[in-house]
Design a protein around this motif. Structure first.
Motif, PDB file in Angstrom:
ATOM      1  N   ILE A 251       0.791  -1.228  -0.273  1.00  0.00           N
ATOM      2  CA  ILE A 251       0.053  -0.083   0.032  1.00  0.00           C
ATOM      3  C   ILE A 251       0.858   1.397  -0.079  1.00  0.00           C
ATOM      4  CG2 ILE A 251      -1.488   1.310   1.340  1.00  0.00           C
ATOM      5  CD1 ILE A 251      -2.871  -1.359   2.091  1.00  0.00           C
ATOM      6  N   THR A 252       2.022   1.316   1.006  1.00  0.00           N
ATOM      7  CA  THR A 252       2.804   2.406   0.931  1.00  0.00           C
ATOM      8  C   THR A 252       3.243   2.826  -0.385  1.00  0.00           C
ATOM      9  OG1 THR A 252       3.207   1.592   3.073  1.00  0.00           O
ATOM     10  CG2 THR A 252       4.320   3.445   2.480  1.00  0.00           C
ATOM     11  N   GLY A 253       4.281   1.715  -0.626  1.00  0.00           N
ATOM     12  CA  GLY A 253       4.756   1.818  -2.269  1.00  0.00           C
ATOM     13  C   GLY A 253       3.693   2.137  -3.277  1.00  0.00           C
ATOM     14  N   PHE A 254       2.695   1.712  -3.266  1.00  0.00           N
ATOM     15  CA  PHE A 254       2.000   2.397  -4.536  1.00  0.00           C
ATOM     16  C   PHE A 254       1.235   3.668  -4.164  1.00  0.00           C
ATOM     17  CE2 PHE A 254       1.762  -2.363  -5.574  1.00  0.00           C
ATOM     18  CZ  PHE A 254       2.228  -2.382  -6.887  1.00  0.00           C
ATOM     19  N   ALA A 255       1.190   3.817  -2.997  1.00  0.00           N
ATOM     20  CA  ALA A 255       0.653   5.275  -2.832  1.00  0.00           C
ATOM     21  C   ALA A 255       1.613   6.077  -3.102  1.00  0.00           C
ATOM     22  CB  ALA A 255       0.143   5.373  -1.283  1.00  0.00           C
ATOM     23  N   GLU A 256       2.845   5.840  -2.707  1.00  0.00           N
ATOM     24  CA  GLU A 256       4.233   6.688  -3.041  1.00  0.00           C
ATOM     25  C   GLU A 256       4.225   6.977  -4.541  1.00  0.00           C
ATOM     26  OE1 GLU A 256       7.403   5.417  -1.116  1.00  0.00           O
ATOM     27  OE2 GLU A 256       8.745   7.320  -1.119  1.00  0.00           O
ATOM     28  N   THR A 257       4.158   5.729  -5.328  1.00  0.00           N
ATOM     29  CA  THR A 257       4.235   5.911  -6.722  1.00  0.00           C
ATOM     30  C   THR A 257       3.303   6.717  -7.339  1.00  0.00           C
ATOM     31  OG1 THR A 257       4.670   3.569  -6.250  1.00  0.00           O
ATOM     32  CG2 THR A 257       4.667   4.516  -8.653  1.00  0.00           C
ATOM     33  N   LEU A 258       1.907   6.819  -6.760  1.00  0.00           N
ATOM     34  CA  LEU A 258       1.105   7.666  -6.934  1.00  0.00           C
ATOM     35  C   LEU A 258       1.205   9.074  -6.847  1.00  0.00           C
ATOM     36  CD1 LEU A 258      -2.437   5.577  -6.257  1.00  0.00           C
ATOM     37  CD2 LEU A 258      -1.460   6.080  -8.364  1.00  0.00           C
ATOM     38  N   LYS A 259       1.714   9.177  -5.573  1.00  0.00           N
ATOM     39  CA  LYS A 259       2.080  10.563  -5.236  1.00  0.00           C
ATOM     40  C   LYS A 259       3.119  11.413  -5.980  1.00  0.00           C
ATOM     41  CE  LYS A 259       3.481  12.493  -1.269  1.00  0.00           C
ATOM     42  NZ  LYS A 259       4.222  12.198  -0.375  1.00  0.00           N
ATOM     43  N   ASN A 260       4.083  10.543  -6.572  1.00  0.00           N
ATOM     44  CA  ASN A 260       5.338  10.697  -7.184  1.00  0.00           C
ATOM     45  C   ASN A 260       4.959  11.078  -8.787  1.00  0.00           C
ATOM     46  OD1 ASN A 260       6.469  11.211  -4.867  1.00  0.00           O
ATOM     47  ND2 ASN A 260       7.654   8.895  -5.218  1.00  0.00           N
ATOM     48  N   GLY A 261       3.641  10.983  -9.122  1.00  0.00           N
ATOM     49  CA  GLY A 261       3.333  11.345 -10.665  1.00  0.00           C
ATOM     50  C   GLY A 261       2.498  10.154 -11.099  1.00  0.00           C
ATOM     51  N   ALA A 262       2.512   9.007 -10.797  1.00  0.00           N
ATOM     52  CA  ALA A 262       1.673   8.004 -11.411  1.00  0.00           C
ATOM     53  C   ALA A 262       0.025   8.476 -11.441  1.00  0.00           C
ATOM     54  CB  ALA A 262       1.792   6.767 -10.768  1.00  0.00           C
ATOM     55  N   LYS A 263      -0.290   9.616 -10.327  1.00  0.00           N
ATOM     56  CA  LYS A 263      -1.786   9.798 -10.400  1.00  0.00           C
ATOM     57  C   LYS A 263      -2.203  10.401 -11.706  1.00  0.00           C
ATOM     58  CE  LYS A 263      -1.239  13.972  -7.739  1.00  0.00           C
ATOM     59  NZ  LYS A 263       0.219  13.958  -7.305  1.00  0.00           N
ATOM     60  N   ASN A 264      -1.292  10.895 -12.358  1.00  0.00           N
ATOM     61  CA  ASN A 264      -1.570  11.714 -13.726  1.00  0.00           C
ATOM     62  C   ASN A 264      -1.862  10.451 -14.773  1.00  0.00           C
ATOM     63  OD1 ASN A 264      -1.331  14.032 -12.224  1.00  0.00           O
ATOM     64  ND2 ASN A 264       1.015  14.120 -12.445  1.00  0.00           N
ATOM     65  N   ASP A 265      -1.522   9.527 -14.542  1.00  0.00           N
ATOM     66  CA  ASP A 265      -1.511   8.398 -15.684  1.00  0.00           C
ATOM     67  C   ASP A 265      -2.722   7.695 -15.580  1.00  0.00           C
ATOM     68  OD1 ASP A 265      -1.691   6.656 -17.718  1.00  0.00           O
ATOM     69  OD2 ASP A 265      -0.090   5.267 -16.747  1.00  0.00           O
ATOM     70  N   PRO A 266      -4.164   7.976 -15.953  1.00  0.00           N
ATOM     71  CA  PRO A 266      -5.181   7.142 -15.471  1.00  0.00           C
ATOM     72  C   PRO A 266      -5.186   5.675 -15.552  1.00  0.00           C
ATOM     73  CG  PRO A 266      -5.963   8.769 -17.599  1.00  0.00           C
ATOM     74  CD  PRO A 266      -4.199   8.624 -17.415  1.00  0.00           C
ATOM     75  N   ALA A 267      -4.586   5.145 -16.290  1.00  0.00           N
ATOM     76  CA  ALA A 267      -4.502   3.558 -16.508  1.00  0.00           C
ATOM     77  C   ALA A 267      -3.593   3.095 -15.220  1.00  0.00           C
ATOM     78  CB  ALA A 267      -3.616   3.091 -17.738  1.00  0.00           C
ATOM     79  N   SER A 268      -2.449   3.777 -14.872  1.00  0.00           N
ATOM     80  CA  SER A 268      -1.644   3.633 -13.580  1.00  0.00           C
ATOM     81  C   SER A 268      -2.394   3.974 -12.379  1.00  0.00           C
ATOM     82  CB  SER A 268      -0.537   4.516 -13.442  1.00  0.00           C
ATOM     83  OG  SER A 268       0.330   4.190 -14.830  1.00  0.00           O
ATOM     84  N   LEU A 269      -3.134   4.865 -12.272  1.00  0.00           N
ATOM     85  CA  LEU A 269      -3.920   5.277 -11.388  1.00  0.00           C
ATOM     86  C   LEU A 269      -5.120   4.002 -10.985  1.00  0.00           C
ATOM     87  CD1 LEU A 269      -4.748   7.557  -9.285  1.00  0.00           C
ATOM     88  CD2 LEU A 269      -6.416   8.523 -10.992  1.00  0.00           C
ATOM     89  N   ASP A 270      -5.857   3.659 -11.862  1.00  0.00           N
ATOM     90  CA  ASP A 270      -6.698   2.706 -11.782  1.00  0.00           C
ATOM     91  C   ASP A 270      -6.099   1.588 -11.306  1.00  0.00           C
ATOM     92  OD1 ASP A 270      -9.536   2.097 -11.975  1.00  0.00           O
ATOM     93  OD2 ASP A 270      -8.465   0.809 -13.532  1.00  0.00           O
ATOM     94  N   ARG A 271      -5.035   0.955 -12.047  1.00  0.00           N
ATOM     95  CA  ARG A 271      -4.302  -0.363 -11.288  1.00  0.00           C
ATOM     96  C   ARG A 271      -3.807  -0.390 -10.086  1.00  0.00           C
ATOM     97  NH1 ARG A 271       0.544  -2.859 -12.641  1.00  0.00           N
ATOM     98  NH2 ARG A 271       1.426  -1.088 -13.528  1.00  0.00           N
ATOM     99  N   PHE A 272      -3.154   0.980  -9.893  1.00  0.00           N
ATOM    100  CA  PHE A 272      -2.702   1.298  -8.412  1.00  0.00           C
ATOM    101  C   PHE A 272      -3.535   1.321  -7.253  1.00  0.00           C
ATOM    102  CE2 PHE A 272       1.669   3.058 -10.165  1.00  0.00           C
ATOM    103  CZ  PHE A 272       1.799   1.670 -10.657  1.00  0.00           C
ATOM    104  N   LEU A 273      -4.750   1.707  -7.754  1.00  0.00           N
ATOM    105  CA  LEU A 273      -5.979   1.937  -6.647  1.00  0.00           C
ATOM    106  C   LEU A 273      -6.417   0.760  -6.504  1.00  0.00           C
ATOM    107  CD1 LEU A 273      -7.423   5.459  -7.411  1.00  0.00           C
ATOM    108  CD2 LEU A 273      -6.328   4.770  -5.579  1.00  0.00           C
TER     109      LEU A 273
END
Ligand SMILES: Nc1ncnc2c1ncn2[C@@H]1O[C@H](COP(=O)(O)OP(=O)(O)O)[C@@H](O)[C@H]1O
Ligand SMILES: [Mg+2]
Length: 460
Positions: A251-273
């Motif tokens: 959870i921490t790893g993926f949240a961090e990845t999202l925070k560091n920019g992955a949230k802007n990529d809709p596909a990654s956002l969906d997958r990581f969430l």
């Protein structure tokens, strides 16, 4: 009258003859007739003899009997009594002597009983016991000690402790108890039979009434079960931490990845969430299972039994498992004998069936078969969950009810398992006074059999 002219009376006889001779001389001057003189002397002799015998029987004989009884008492025979019926002071003395003998005898019996009680206590105590004097000689070892260290009492008693006991910790305990003159506690391991046992040894100093050290008593306790519990507790804490760490790290790893920019990529956002959601759900499941287990393991835990209709119960659990089965294309069939009711905790029994069915579905490959059957067997209900899945290797079967035990960790995790399901199942069945067993063959499938009493054993 009894013939009593025995040896002790000889001096009296002699005196009697002397007295009679003197009387004879005195009378010879007064009485002329020889025959009268003889008659007087004979009558006198008889009278004096009767008096003598009376004195002997009344005073001498009781004193001799009393003296014999005292001799017996001195020798330690407290059962000796004076049976002679004497009157006066001698009679009184005899009565008192008999009371004294009775008291001594009771005292001896009491002492013997106490001694026996003490030795029974020492021998039957569940701790090993060794008594060492101030010079280091062993005076006593009990039965438990002998089962721990082997040998017979005479292999130890009368010997110096360091000559007959090889264990260094025991030496240290005796030395420190003597040195510090207070209780000392140590522990060591000892192989007893084929098992390794953990022993705790306590050395306690013994003092005399003037507070001078007279020796030490060593008590040895088998603390293997406590050690095992401690080990289990440590293992459990380590397991829980490990189980929680995996989802938290992810959870921490993926949240961090999202925070560091992955949230802007809709596909990654969906997958990581989705991953974060799945991992949180897993953690939630784990915590729920842990809470259930801890509740079930509490001493005061009690089930609330009601009359449960099995057909209805099965209808209530099917929607929970149907969906999972459908997703894997597994055919789930059920059979319930007509009108079976049991006195049980409905929610807990549902939990048992859901856990067993979830396992059957999880550990069966696509398009497999899972069957739930509930049959009436008189006083018991037989619940059977079978599948034609991956099965369980023979050596793993006895372990699957342990907390966190899984045959294949990765497979269990992928199916959302926590490793606690069967531990919970077993607990619930045990609090219902039932039992569970498994038949399984790798790659063929498994059958879990649960037997539950129909009626509350506490009420019937
Ligand atoms: N029906 C089954 N078929 C094959 N293996 C099973 C079955 N049920 C249980 N197991 C094995 O027993 C282990 C323990 O089961 P459980 O306590 O429910 O934990 P979990 O399912 O969360 O791993 C599982 O990991 C699995 O290896
Ligand atoms: Mg499970």
């Amino acid at each position: 009258m009894k013939p009593l002219l025995t040896k002790p009376l000889l001096p009296y006889h002699a005196s009697l003859f002397l007295l009679m001779t003197l009387t004879g001389f005195a009378l010879s001057t007064l009485v002329d007739e020889y025959i009268i003189l003889i008659s007087i002397l004979v009558v006198e002799y008889v009278i004096l003899l009767i008096i003598l015998l009376h004195v002997y029987d009344k005073y001498m004989k009781p004193i001799r009997k009393t003296s014999q009884t005292v001799d017996e008492l001195v020798k330690g025979n407290y059962r000796a009594r004076v049976h002679h019926s004497a009157g006066g002071s001698i009679g009184e003395l005899n009565n008192k002597l008999n009371v004294l003998a009775r008291n001594l005898s009771e005292f001896q019996i009491q002492e013997k009983v106490q001694e026996e009680q003490l030795s029974t206590l020492i021998d039957n105590t569940q701790s090993g016991l060794v008594l060492v004097d101030e010079k280091g000689y062993i005076h006593l070892v009990n039965r438990k000690f002998l089962t721990m260290f082997g040998g017979n009492a005479h292999d130890y008693q009368g010997f110096l402790y360091y000559d007959v006991l090889a264990n260094e910790t025991i030496h240290e305990t005796v030395q420190d108890t003597f040195l510090y003159e207070k209780n000392m506690t140590y522990s060591f391991t000892q192989i007893i039979g084929v098992e390794k046992k953990y022993i705790e040894i306590v050395g306690a100093p013994i003092f005399n009434e003037r507070n001078i050290l007279k020796g030490a008593v060593l008590l040895m306790y088998d603390i293997t079960h406590l050690k095992k519990l401690e080990l289990m507790r440590k293992d459990f804490v380590a397991n829980v931490s490990h189980e929680l760490k995996t989802p938290i790290t992810s959870i921490t790893g993926f949240a961090e990845t999202l925070k560091n920019g992955a949230k802007n990529d809709p596909a990654s956002l969906d997958r990581f969430l989705t991953i974060i959601y799945d991992e949180s759900t897993r953690m939630q499941g784990l915590i729920e299972d842990l809470l259930t287990l801890s509740k079930l393991e509490k001493d005061e835990f009690e089930i609330t039994r009601t009359v449960v209709d099995m057909t209805q119960l099965v209808q209530e659990i099917l929607p929970v498992v149907d969906q999972r089965a459908e997703q894997k294309g597994i055919t789930l069939t059920t059979h319930v004998d007509d009108s079976i009711t049991i006195q049980a905790d409905a929610e807990r029994i549902k939990q048992v069936m859901i856990n067993l069915l979830t396992n059957a579905i999880s550990y069966t490959l696509k398009d497999g078969d899972v069957n739930l059957s509930i049959t009436d067997e008189g006083d018991t209900v037989h619940i059977q969950v079978s599948d034609n899945g991956i099965g369980i290797p023979e050596k793993a079967v006895p372990r699957i009810f342990e907390r966190f035990y899984r045959v294949d960790k990765a497979r269990s995790r992928n199916t959302g398992g926590t490793g606690l399901g069967l531990a919970i199942v077993k607990h619930i069945i045990e609090v219902h006074d039932g039992c569970i067993n498994v038949e399984s063959e790798p790659e063929k499938g498994s059958v879990f059999h649960v037997y539950l009493p129909k009626y509350d054993p506490a009420l019937s």
